[in-house]
Motif scaffolding. Structure first.
Motif, PDB file in Angstrom:
ATOM      1  N   UNK A 143       0.809  -1.212   0.000  1.00  0.00           N
ATOM      2  CA  UNK A 143       0.000   0.000   0.000  1.00  0.00           C
ATOM      3  C   UNK A 143       0.847   1.269   0.000  1.00  0.00           C
ATOM      4  N   UNK A 144       0.368   2.272  -0.779  1.00  0.00           N
ATOM      5  CA  UNK A 144       1.019   3.573  -0.731  1.00  0.00           C
ATOM      6  C   UNK A 144       0.614   4.319   0.519  1.00  0.00           C
ATOM      7  N   UNK A 201       5.969   6.957  19.667  1.00  0.00           N
ATOM      8  CA  UNK A 201       7.168   7.260  20.446  1.00  0.00           C
ATOM      9  C   UNK A 201       8.180   6.125  20.390  1.00  0.00           C
ATOM     10  N   UNK A 202       7.710   4.929  20.355  1.00  0.00           N
ATOM     11  CA  UNK A 202       8.643   3.818  20.295  1.00  0.00           C
ATOM     12  C   UNK A 202       9.400   3.868  18.981  1.00  0.00           C
ATOM     13  N   UNK A 203      10.688   3.838  19.026  1.00  0.00           N
ATOM     14  CA  UNK A 203      11.423   3.785  17.775  1.00  0.00           C
ATOM     15  C   UNK A 203      12.261   2.530  17.677  1.00  0.00           C
ATOM     16  N   UNK A 204      12.485   1.907  18.829  1.00  0.00           N
ATOM     17  CA  UNK A 204      13.226   0.660  18.753  1.00  0.00           C
ATOM     18  C   UNK A 204      12.700  -0.307  19.798  1.00  0.00           C
ATOM     19  N   UNK A 229       3.224   4.414   5.152  1.00  0.00           N
ATOM     20  CA  UNK A 229       3.827   3.488   6.081  1.00  0.00           C
ATOM     21  C   UNK A 229       4.778   4.216   7.044  1.00  0.00           C
ATOM     22  N   UNK A 230       5.680   5.004   6.466  1.00  0.00           N
ATOM     23  CA  UNK A 230       6.694   5.675   7.269  1.00  0.00           C
ATOM     24  C   UNK A 230       6.072   6.739   8.170  1.00  0.00           C
ATOM     25  N   UNK A 231       5.118   7.484   7.576  1.00  0.00           N
ATOM     26  CA  UNK A 231       4.464   8.528   8.365  1.00  0.00           C
ATOM     27  C   UNK A 231       3.823   7.937   9.616  1.00  0.00           C
ATOM     28  N   UNK A 232       3.181   6.813   9.435  1.00  0.00           N
ATOM     29  CA  UNK A 232       2.493   6.206  10.560  1.00  0.00           C
ATOM     30  C   UNK A 232       3.478   5.799  11.643  1.00  0.00           C
ATOM     31  N   UNK A 233       4.593   5.198  11.173  1.00  0.00           N
ATOM     32  CA  UNK A 233       5.555   4.710  12.164  1.00  0.00           C
ATOM     33  C   UNK A 233       6.242   5.845  12.904  1.00  0.00           C
ATOM     34  N   UNK A 293       9.896  -0.516  14.522  1.00  0.00           N
ATOM     35  CA  UNK A 293       8.456  -0.610  14.783  1.00  0.00           C
ATOM     36  C   UNK A 293       7.673  -1.115  13.562  1.00  0.00           C
ATOM     37  N   UNK A 294       6.623  -1.874  13.843  1.00  0.00           N
ATOM     38  CA  UNK A 294       5.727  -2.338  12.780  1.00  0.00           C
ATOM     39  C   UNK A 294       4.405  -1.617  12.951  1.00  0.00           C
ATOM     40  N   UNK A 295       3.496  -1.851  11.998  1.00  0.00           N
ATOM     41  CA  UNK A 295       2.170  -1.241  12.099  1.00  0.00           C
ATOM     42  C   UNK A 295       1.438  -1.752  13.323  1.00  0.00           C
TER      43      UNK A 295
END
Lengths: 310, 351, 374
Positions: free
Chosen positions: A200-201, A225-228, A217-221, A294-296
């Motif tokens: 998906x775009x 706050x969690x980045x790792x 995808x990136x915007x959502x992630x 992070x995943x969705x």
């Protein structure tokens, strides 16, 4: 704008299935409609397609109001419903030809389109088969073939990969990308995160009939706050050590899941090396240790406090 | 138009390949015809067998009975007779005073009783026996068709003519998004609901008429039954039965959300029950009902068709067919209005 | 016992089939029970409705009409063929006669004279024809010196013989017995239809589970599983048969003592056993729902028609009965129709039904062996 949904409300008696749901789909994109089972994805699609009536809100397709009688709009839409919906007593080819014929009147053009659709879904060797003699994956492909043969401008795919073997699933996902490349705008509902991430775009995450968030995808992630996330397993660790670990810099959460500890960090620099140091200092023995971006699912978890899939 | 035809052909193909259609619309009626034929041909073609009668050996009348062709005389004592009556070896026993003993009433017993009555009546007439000539038939019978059990076959034809009910159910289910998955596709396609229904019904009509024709051909050429003297009017009722069946199917199909299988069973049960009431399994049922609840024959559509086929072909009465045609037409109109109410909705509250 | 419980639960989900057939049986039993009995008791000729059109108006014709009126009801009619046929069709009249103007002349010359329309559907209407012929023949016998001795004829026709009913040693009342025969003969149709459909459908649902279970459980447990299935089948069968027997008790409970009720019950139980065995055989041949529906309809209706349920056995052709003897229904109907002193009188037919049951069971076992191998 291909589809514009504004403040859509749909009630089933006491249950609010859609609660001021909004959606915009631009020409040429693959929009993923994501959410747990029962969150209102299919209801939203059925409302958009005028199959269901709704209580409030506006729906436009190709900048025109969508009604049950909007035949001009309908001509440009294709749908692949969740269930395999084909005639049991028509063959693969007859089924595709029948549904294509509802849109394309010209015989020669239709013949061409039907052949192309058959090639597209890879059912060339099964032309004379009846649906009941096809495997689950092949039935799904037929279901798709019937929905896309007329080369629609806008395609709705409602969980087309449910209960499909890995091979057919990849085939279907590739196909969706190809359709998109050939110019179709696609609305794709699923509760499989990996699929949405893959094709998906743009993604809309729904829960309880509402839009939670939307974006790439990136915007959502980046919203969370969690980045790792580091997953660690230890052969020997006591409560005291766990509490110390929780107090390491940048740790925002630490949970135990089965035998593993999942440690979440708010920024992505040096977290793993800090943790390794801590392990060395305390002479702990780890059985596994790896870092995850992070995943969705994390996005959904952070927004709703619950897992997208159980 | 070409769209309608295309729709017709594909829907027709889909139905024709359906084994449910093959079973209920083609095989089942022919099997029923065979069952009726085997069971009832015994009655129709029955050769009259002599009636077994027990007579007291020292009775004055033994010689008289022995002269009567339709009696098969057994000279036995009263004790033997009781046993033979119970085991149905004899139907009646006559003692020396011409008193008759039977186990139960029935056709054979009635024959014996009438013979005995006649003997005492001739005795009571006080004229020489030779003067009584019982061999003359003074009546002119006006019943051209004696093959009465044919009415059962009319009921069967009437029932089968309504078997468009299955296509009616199927067609409605295919166009309703809340009844089938295919219905969703149909509703999203640029296709008018009425166009689809019309082509489905036309297809169903044609196929059911064909299956009716197969049954009629089977009855005519294989079973050698002569059912029709008035072909034109008979066809009118059969075709109307077809329209009624389709309408009933649409009503059953559109009025509730049960599965197609359940609806088919409902349809079979309804038509079978109405046919039972029209005398399909046993003509007595119809005669009894006509006596007790005469209105039933006028409101039961299968009875209406059966009765009219009977009247038209066996009695040659054709001037009052309009009542029957009217009754079925009203049914068709009412059923279709109800279905229209259910089908009119374009989008649904829930799917 | 989870399998057993589940079996019963699924089976009762098919209540539509059970109810449908049971209601049909009861409706017909009530229709049948509501009629017929009076006319049989007295062994009298049935009073029919006869329409008369008398063009002659002579003494002979008037006396004939009077005589007919004594044993029948005279109803109005109209001299129009369509009207008459319709009247007969609607059973407003059972027969209509037209007496011609030159009636007496024709009678003396022994010519056909009276035009008669009869209801072909009613055998009793032959009696009208007989009454007319007898009256005229008698009248002709008294003809002399240009006159009929009609009072003599009427007096003579008043004579009749007495009819006695044989006393059955078990005291069974034949008229009540007739109803029970009808009811229980019809029960065989209902039992076959319900058993095959209901048990067949449940077995169809279970086959998928069975395959699962085969993989999961040991052979010992699999045996238990099958035992529970057969227990379930038996319970359902007993349940259905009990309802049907109960039906007769509810409708004619007060008359049970006047018929050999234990014969009917025993017969029904034995038939249920052989029907259950037949179901076992069918389930071992197929578990296709469509095929089961077909079998349920065709086997139940077919055997009923050829074995004397719908049409009495004595009316069936010899060849048909020969085929019927290959089905237990034939023996079941034969027992119902038989008047017995003790249950030993039907041992042969009982034995035959049991034999059929065992036969079905063995063939079923054979098919299940074949299936297991493949």
């Amino acid at each position: 704008m291909v589809v514009k949904v504004n403040k859509l409300v749909k009630r089933y008696k006491d249950l609010i299935a859609l609660d001021h749901f909004n959606m915009e789909v631009k020409e040429g994109e693959i929009l993923g409609l994501l959410g747990p089972n029962g969150c209102g994805k299919t209801t939203a699609i059925n409302c958009i397609l005028s199959l269901l009536n709704f209580d409030k809100g506006e729906i436009q397709i190709f900048d025109q109001k969508m009604t049950p009688n909007s035949y001009e709009i309908k001509k440009q839409i294709g749908i692949v419903p969740q269930e395999v919906s084909v005639f049991d007593n028509l063959t693969v080819k007859e089924n595709i030809d029948y549904f294509c014929g509802l849109y394309i009147e010209d015989k020669h053009l239709r013949k061409q389109y039907v052949d192309e659709a058959i090639n597209f879904v890879g059912l060339k060797d099964y032309l004379k088969f009846y649906p009941s003699s096809l495997s689950g994956g092949l039935k799904r492909r037929l279901n798709i073939g019937c929905g896309i043969a007329h080369k629609p401008r806008l395609i709705f795919l409602d969980e087309p990969t449910v209960a499909v073997d890995a091979q057919s699933r990849n085939f279907i996902l590739d196909g969706i990308k190809r359709l998109n490349k050939e110019g179709s705008t696609i609305i794709y509902t699923t509760h499989y995160l990996e699929e949405a991430e893959m094709i998906c775009n743009r993604i809309i995450i729904m829960d309880k009939g509402k839009n939670l968030v939307s974006g790439t995808n990136e915007e959502l992630k980046s919203m969370i706050t969690t980045t790792e996330k580091i997953v660690a397993g230890f052969s020997d660790i006591d409560e005291e050590k766990v509490e110390q670990m929780r107090k390491l810099p940048h740790v925002i959460d630490l949970v135990k899941r089965e035998e593993d500890y999942i440690i979440k960090f708010e920024n992505g620099i040096n977290n793993l090396s800090n943790l390794l140091e801590f392990i060395k200092d305390n002479q702990l023995t780890y059985t596994k240790l790896y870092s995850q971006l992070p995943t969705l699912n994390d996005v959904f978890l952070e927004l709703t406090g619950k897992e997208l899939r159980d | 138009m070409s769209r309608l035809i295309r729709n017709c052909i594909y829907l027709g193909k889909n139905t024709l390949r359906d084994k449910t259609f093959f079973f209920w619309s083609i095989l089942y009626p022919i099997l029923m015809a065979i069952f009726f034929y085997t069971a009832f041909s015994g009655i129709v073609n029955q050769e009259f067998e002599p009636v077994d009668l027990g007579v007291s050996p020292d009775s004055y009348f033994v010689s008289i009975f022995e002269e009567i062709e339709i009696l098969n005389v057994h000279e036995i004592t009263e004790e033997e007779a009781n046993e033979k009556l119970l085991s149905d070896e004899i139907y009646g026993y006559v003692d020396n005073d011409l008193n008759l003993t039977v186990k139960e009433s029935g056709l054979n017993q009635t024959i014996i009783k009438q013979i005995l009555d006649q003997i005492v009546q001739v005795g009571g007439l006080n004229v020489p026996v030779e003067q009584v000539d019982m061999m003359v038939d003074y009546t002119i019978s006006n019943n051209q068709n004696a093959d009465t059990l044919i009415i059962i076959f009319y009921t069967l034809i009437a029932m089968v003519s309504t078997y468009g009910v299955f296509t009616g159910i199927e067609t409605v289910s295919l166009i309703q998004a809340n009844l089938s998955e295919i219905g969703k596709r149909m509703n999203i396609a640029p296709l008018r609901k009425s166009d689809f229904i019309i082509s489905g019904l036309v297809g169903g009509f044609i196929m059911n008429v064909i299956s009716n024709t197969l049954l009629l051909l089977f009855m005519h050429f294989i079973l050698k039954l002569n059912l029709f003297t008035e072909f034109k009017y008979s066809m009118l009722f059969i075709l109307l039965g077809n329209l009624f069946g389709l309408s009933l199917g649409m009503m059953i199909g559109s009025s509730n959300k049960k599965s197609t299988n359940v609806k088919t069973l409902i349809a079979v049960a309804v038509t079978l029950f109405l046919s039972f009431l029209s005398g399909m399994m046993s003509p007595d049922i119809k005669i009894i009902l006509d006596e007790k609840i005469p209105i039933l024959a006028k409101v039961n559509p299968i009875s209406v068709i059966t009765d009219n086929l009977y009247k038209i072909n066996l009695l040659g009465i054709t001037d009052d067919i309009y009542e029957g045609l009217g009754a079925i037409s009203i049914y068709i109109i009412v059923l279709n209005l109800i279905s229209y109410g259910f089908l009119r909705r374009k989008s649904y509250d829930s799917i | 016992m989870t399998v057993y419980k589940y079996f019963i639960k699924i089976a009762l989900r098919n209540k539509g089939i059970i109810l449908g057939y049971t209601i049909m049986l009861l409706v017909f039993a009530l229709i049948y029970g509501g009629t017929g009995s009076e006319k049989i008791v007295n062994f009298e000729e049935t009073r029919l409705n006869i329409g008369v059109i008398n063009h002659s108006n002579g003494e002979l014709s008037n006396t004939l009409v009077e005589y007919l009126g004594k044993n029948n009801n005279i109803v109005g009619t109209k001299e129009d063929e369509d009207f008459i046929k319709n009247q007969i069709f609607l059973q407003a009249a059972n027969a209509v006669i037209i007496i011609p103007e030159d009636f007496e002349e024709k009678v003396i010359n022994k010519e056909q004279s009276i035009e008669i329309f009869r209801d072909d559907r009613k055998v009793e209407t032959y009696q009208t024809q007989n009454q007319i012929n007898k009256f005229i023949s008698f009248a002709n016998a008294t003809y002399g010196k240009g006159d009929f001795d009609l009072s003599n004829v009427i007096n003579a026709l008043d004579n009749s013989v007495d009819v006695n009913f044989v006393k059955t040693s078990n005291g069974a009342n034949q008229d009540i017995n007739r109803w029970f025969k009808f009811y229980y003969n019809f029960v065989s149709y209902v039992i076959l239809a319900i058993y095959i459909a209901v048990i067949g459908f449940v077995m169809n649902d279970f086959t998928h589970m069975e395959i699962e279970n085969r993989r999961k459980v040991s052979s010992k447990k699999f045996l238990n599983y099958n035992q529970e299935i057969y227990l379930g089948q038996m319970s359902i069968a007993i349940f259905i048969t009990s309802i049907l027997i109960l039906g007769s008790v509810i409708i004619r409970g007060s008359q049970l003592s006047e018929v050999h009720f234990s014969k009917y019950v025993l017969n029904t139980l034995v038939f249920s056993f052989s029907a259950l065995c037949l179901v076992f055989l069918i389930n071992n041949i197929t578990n296709n729902k469509f095929f089961i529906t077909g079998m349920s309809t065709i086997l139940s209706l077919g055997t009923s028609f050829i074995s004397g349920v719908m049409v009495p056995q004595e009316f069936l052709g010899e060849r048909v009965l020969k085929i019927a003897k290959f089905f237990p229904t034939y023996y079941f109907v034969a027992i119902n129709n038989k008047d017995i002193v003790s249950l030993l009188d039907v041992r042969y037919e009982i034995f035959m039904q049991l034999l059929f049951g065992l036969g079905f069971l063995l063939i079923g076992l054979y098919f299940s062996k074949v299936k297991q191998k493949s």
